[in-house]
Write a protein that holds these residues in place. Structure first.
Motif, PDB file in Angstrom:
ATOM      1  N   PHE A  25      87.411  74.559  12.405  1.00  0.00           N
ATOM      2  CA  PHE A  25      87.867  75.791  11.759  1.00  0.00           C
ATOM      3  C   PHE A  25      86.721  76.661  11.255  1.00  0.00           C
ATOM      4  O   PHE A  25      86.948  77.787  10.814  1.00  0.00           O
ATOM      5  N   ASP A  26      85.505  76.155  11.319  1.00  0.00           N
ATOM      6  CA  ASP A  26      84.337  76.868  10.799  1.00  0.00           C
ATOM      7  C   ASP A  26      83.901  77.947  11.796  1.00  0.00           C
ATOM      8  O   ASP A  26      83.444  77.643  12.894  1.00  0.00           O
ATOM      9  N   GLU A  27      84.029  79.199  11.388  1.00  0.00           N
ATOM     10  CA  GLU A  27      83.704  80.321  12.280  1.00  0.00           C
ATOM     11  C   GLU A  27      82.202  80.513  12.444  1.00  0.00           C
ATOM     12  O   GLU A  27      81.760  81.292  13.289  1.00  0.00           O
ATOM     13  N   THR A  28      81.400  79.812  11.657  1.00  0.00           N
ATOM     14  CA  THR A  28      79.942  79.898  11.780  1.00  0.00           C
ATOM     15  C   THR A  28      79.377  78.765  12.628  1.00  0.00           C
ATOM     16  O   THR A  28      78.170  78.707  12.856  1.00  0.00           O
ATOM     17  N   ALA A  29      80.241  77.850  13.075  1.00  0.00           N
ATOM     18  CA  ALA A  29      79.787  76.679  13.827  1.00  0.00           C
ATOM     19  C   ALA A  29      80.175  76.791  15.291  1.00  0.00           C
ATOM     20  O   ALA A  29      81.282  77.221  15.618  1.00  0.00           O
ATOM     21  N   ASP A  30      79.267  76.410  16.171  1.00  0.00           N
ATOM     22  CA  ASP A  30      79.533  76.375  17.599  1.00  0.00           C
ATOM     23  C   ASP A  30      80.077  74.990  17.944  1.00  0.00           C
ATOM     24  O   ASP A  30      79.345  74.104  18.385  1.00  0.00           O
ATOM     25  N   PHE A  31      81.370  74.819  17.698  1.00  0.00           N
ATOM     26  CA  PHE A  31      81.953  73.489  17.877  1.00  0.00           C
ATOM     27  C   PHE A  31      83.416  73.616  18.272  1.00  0.00           C
ATOM     28  O   PHE A  31      84.150  74.457  17.741  1.00  0.00           O
TER      29      PHE A  31
END
Length: 315
Positions: A25-31
């Protein structure tokens, strides 16, 4: 068989299922967990098999969930003899093994864990990294234990909350399991405090049934059903979520999806939060601004430390 921890091939590290949810759910993570491969957390077991000997995830991407998130074996997942993550015939196909969280972290770390990708993932349709035949690393980080033990620390608030909620019918277990937050150590039972008793102690995880969520379009206020009694008078309790707080949140889209659905839901919902203690404040009356009334209120400072969810059996 369900378990809390697995080895992420793309991050070359062991992650809890709550780490995976946090990253999804982290919009700053490329995952994206659908594009990663998760392997057995037992180092000796993982080293024996190829990188295609993978596990599956349960509730890794659902914004809201009722049944405990976890990793589990696929029908073809193999393990070495003696690996405690091997499925027995009774639990391999059963659906009764995900009703409660059994992996209690002994510490809730207030500083968010940092994840560093070691192997880039290719293409949108690919599920394995560029070198699928490369043996998984046995590298460790200080945030996790060695061997096949599960992590005893977490920085994801959902993990201790799930431990409490899913075991609410076992008070003896909650009273026996230790939890440390900052410099304060207590049991799970003592750390989770009903909102109506917030005056008893500061610095706890407060929770209560939601009466209403006020949607102000860009900000929200959560009103609790129970009141706080002070000097033989009942006072309402609420927490406020500011526009700036929400706009700067790294999981903004998922949070807005969740709270907007909650605001219009008729199902019983509960709010858990840590980091602030509502204080008695005097606020102006809408009908007569010259008059004020008392309310216990707090401005939430960190949305990572707030959860809105269903919690059957809590009351």
């Amino acid at each position: 068989m369900k378990f809390d921890t697995a080895y992420s091939l793309s991050l070359d590290d062991k992650l809890s299922i709550y780490d995976v949810r946090d990253l999804n759910f982290d919009e700053t993570a490329d995952f994206d967990s659908d594009k990663d491969s998760f392997l057995c957390p037992n180092d000796a077991c993982r080293a024996v098999f190829d990188a295609d000997n993978v596990l599956s995830t349960f509730n890794a991407k659902n914004v809201n969930y009722l049944r405990t998130p976890h990793f589990k074996n696929k029908p073809g997942t193999r393990h070495i003899d003696g690996c405690r993550y091997a499925s027995s015939q009774k639990t391999a196909t059963g659906e009764n093994d995900d009703e409660r969280e059994d992996n209690f972290p002994s510490e809730f770390v207030l500083t968010r864990r940092q994840y560093e990708r070691k192997t880039p993932v290719v293409g949108i349709d690919e599920s394995v990294p560029q070198e699928p035949t490369k043996a998984p690393s046995n590298r460790f980080t200080t945030s996790h234990n060695d061997g096949d033990t599960t992590p005893d620390k977490t920085s994801v608030f959902a993990h201790p909350v799930e431990c409490y909620v899913s075991n609410i019918d076992d008070k003896d277990k909650l009273k026996a399991m230790p939890l440390k937050i900052g410099e304060h150590t207590a049991t799970y039972w003592a750390f989770f405090k009903k909102i109506e008793y917030l005056q008893d102690n500061k610095g706890l995880i407060y929770w209560g049934k939601i009466k209403e969520i006020k949607d102000y379009t860009s900000s929200f206020r959560i009103d609790f059903e129970k009141k706080v009694w002070l000097d033989k008078k009942p006072y309402s309790v609420n927490v406020y979520l500011s526009k700036k707080l929400i706009e700067n949140y790294r999981k903004r889209s998922a949070f807005l999806e969740q709270i907007k659905a909650a605001a219009s839901s008729e199902r019983p919902l509960y709010c858990f939060f840590y980091g602030v203690t509502p204080q008695l404040k005097q606020v102006p009356s809408k009908k007569n601004p010259e008059q004020t009334f008392g309310v216990f209120s707090a401005n939430i400072e960190n949305l990572d430390h707030l959860i809105i969810r269903e919690a059957p059996g809590m009351e």
